[in-house]
Design an enzyme around this catalytic site. Structure first.
Site, mmCIF file in Angstrom:
data_model
loop_
_atom_site.group_PDB
_atom_site.id
_atom_site.type_symbol
_atom_site.label_atom_id
_atom_site.label_comp_id
_atom_site.label_asym_id
_atom_site.label_seq_id
_atom_site.Cartn_x
_atom_site.Cartn_y
_atom_site.Cartn_z
ATOM 1 N N HIS A 80 -7.070 3.112 3.793
ATOM 2 C CA HIS A 80 -6.822 3.839 5.045
ATOM 3 C C HIS A 80 -8.119 4.064 5.827
ATOM 4 O O HIS A 80 -8.123 4.125 7.052
ATOM 5 C CB HIS A 80 -6.199 5.216 4.753
ATOM 6 C CG HIS A 80 -4.731 5.181 4.440
ATOM 7 N ND1 HIS A 80 -4.235 4.733 3.244
ATOM 8 C CD2 HIS A 80 -3.648 5.559 5.176
ATOM 9 C CE1 HIS A 80 -2.915 4.840 3.238
ATOM 10 N NE2 HIS A 80 -2.532 5.338 4.406
ATOM 11 N N GLU A 108 -2.197 8.122 8.865
ATOM 12 C CA GLU A 108 -0.725 8.073 8.879
ATOM 13 C C GLU A 108 -0.176 8.750 10.144
ATOM 14 O O GLU A 108 0.924 8.443 10.584
ATOM 15 C CB GLU A 108 -0.142 8.739 7.625
ATOM 16 C CG GLU A 108 -0.388 7.979 6.323
ATOM 17 C CD GLU A 108 0.394 6.664 6.188
ATOM 18 O OE1 GLU A 108 1.537 6.579 6.668
ATOM 19 O OE2 GLU A 108 -0.166 5.718 5.587
ATOM 20 N N CYS A 161 -11.009 3.478 0.170
ATOM 21 C CA CYS A 161 -9.555 3.616 0.300
ATOM 22 C C CYS A 161 -9.184 2.814 1.535
ATOM 23 O O CYS A 161 -9.911 2.853 2.545
ATOM 24 C CB CYS A 161 -9.196 5.095 0.480
ATOM 25 S SG CYS A 161 -7.540 5.386 1.142
ATOM 26 N N ASP A 205 0.865 -1.188 0.000
ATOM 27 C CA ASP A 205 0.000 0.000 0.000
ATOM 28 C C ASP A 205 0.897 1.232 0.000
ATOM 29 O O ASP A 205 2.113 1.146 0.218
ATOM 30 C CB ASP A 205 -0.906 0.009 1.239
ATOM 31 C CG ASP A 205 -1.787 1.259 1.314
ATOM 32 O OD1 ASP A 205 -2.407 1.614 0.295
ATOM 33 O OD2 ASP A 205 -1.841 1.899 2.380
ATOM 34 N N SER A 206 0.273 2.397 -0.204
ATOM 35 C CA SER A 206 1.024 3.652 -0.157
ATOM 36 C C SER A 206 1.534 3.948 1.245
ATOM 37 O O SER A 206 2.410 4.794 1.411
ATOM 38 C CB SER A 206 0.110 4.803 -0.581
ATOM 39 O OG SER A 206 -0.952 4.933 0.348
ATOM 40 N N CYS A 237 -4.533 -1.385 -1.966
ATOM 41 C CA CYS A 237 -4.645 0.051 -2.198
ATOM 42 C C CYS A 237 -5.517 0.239 -3.435
ATOM 43 O O CYS A 237 -5.188 -0.283 -4.512
ATOM 44 C CB CYS A 237 -3.239 0.608 -2.436
ATOM 45 S SG CYS A 237 -3.211 2.343 -2.890
HETATM 46 N N1 DGL Z 1 -4.725 3.450 0.780
HETATM 47 C C1 DGL Z 1 -4.807 3.911 -0.522
HETATM 48 C C2 DGL Z 1 -6.065 3.525 -1.262
HETATM 49 O O1 DGL Z 1 -6.678 2.529 -0.956
HETATM 50 C C3 DGL Z 1 -4.260 5.239 -0.926
HETATM 51 C C4 DGL Z 1 -4.192 6.368 0.030
HETATM 52 C C5 DGL Z 1 -3.257 7.408 -0.518
HETATM 53 O O2 DGL Z 1 -2.054 7.142 -0.500
HETATM 54 O O3 DGL Z 1 -3.725 8.445 -1.008
HETATM 55 O O4 DGL Z 1 -6.459 4.180 -2.204
#
Ligand code: DGL
Length: 265
Positions: free
Chosen positions: A187, A153, A185, A12-13, A75
């Site tokens: 997160h 984060e 997303c 993931d990011s 992600c």
């Molecule tokens: N967790 C990521 C997603 O599912 C990306 C969040 C990000 O880095 O902007 O899209």
């Protein structure tokens, strides 16, 4: 003969994909999971598609060097921009994810769903196809929430700051009569409690983590040998290791596995 358990790579990011790791661990408690969070490049949500693809390839190559046999792109933003290229390049299963528009469209009673996701996810052609294919006759209102990613984060999952960000994101959707809210997303599920507290009564909140975990489990052969293999989880970051350790205690409290945490070289 029993099949050895495969190493499963998850990326993931940043730490968002840990919401997916949690679902996989729940379904496959004795799995060996290798996670990379690209926190040094987070967020992906506002990055150009080419850059996202380049980062995902770099991390995938790293995970392959560690011997993983399945890649989970935990992600939504990275899936949209990289899953096709990855599947065309690597001869192993690549599991991606997309916002849960299909289940949301089936659940809505008002005929309006709200999709919370990153700009990168919402701008992609893939998202438009998803809506056209699975949300026919349903009004789909989208809402990018970059602040949610920053909050997670930073380890801020509740309290006034989280509540204010959630309120700002949900208000236009609730005003448009949405009754199903998609956490599009990875997160965002870490802010689920703050979201559930503020959605209109009778609404539902959905995300794709459990479905992705099921998909991963379905890739394992029925006679996978999990005996004598204690759960193993390796978590690495391209960002700050101290911050990762701090976040893990909040995001995955009581994780039942041998966990190693490292900074990606
Ligand atoms: N967790 C990521 C997603 O599912 C990306 C969040 C990000 O880095 O902007 O899209």
């Amino acid at each position: 003969m029993k099949a050895p358990r495969p190493k499963i790579g998850i990326l993931d990011s940043g730490v968002g994909g840990l919401s997916v790791l949690k679902e996989i661990q729940h379904l496959l408690p004795q799995a060996e999971l290798h996670y990379v969070g690209d926190s040094a490049w987070c967020p992906y949500g506002n990055k150009a598609p080419d850059l996202i693809l380049e980062r995902v390839i770099t991390i995938t190559d790293y995970l392959l060097d560690r011997g993983v046999e399945i890649i989970v792109i935990a992600c939504n933003s990275a899936t949209i921009h990289a899953v096709g290229a990855l599947r065309a390049t690597y001869p192993i299963p690549i599991v991606g994810m997309e916002p849960a528009v299909k289940p949301a469209a089936a659940l809505t009673k008002t005929g309006v769903i709200g999709v919370l996701a990153t700009e990168a996810s919402l701008a992609g052609e893939k998202f438009h196809r998803l809506v056209n294919q699975h949300a026919n006759g349903v009004r789909v209102i989208t809402q990018p929430c970059p602040r949610f990613v920053e909050l997670v984060e930073e380890g801020i999952l509740c309290g006034p700051e989280a509540d204010a960000a959630v309120k700002a994101a949900l208000t236009p959707l609730a005003e448009a009569d949405a009754d199903v809210f998609v956490l599009g997303c990875t997160h965002y599920p870490f802010l689920r409690a703050a979201v559930e507290k503020q959605v209109p009564q009778g609404s539902q909140v959905v995300d794709t983590g459990p479905a992705v975990a099921k998909r991963v489990a379905s890739l394992l052969s029925d006679d996978t040998d999990f005996s004598n293999t204690p759960p193993e989880i390796h978590i690495e970051t391209t960002g700050d290791l101290q911050q990762l350790n701090l976040l893990l205690s909040k995001l995955l409290p009581g994780l039942d596995a041998t966990t190693s945490v490292a900074k990606l070289p």
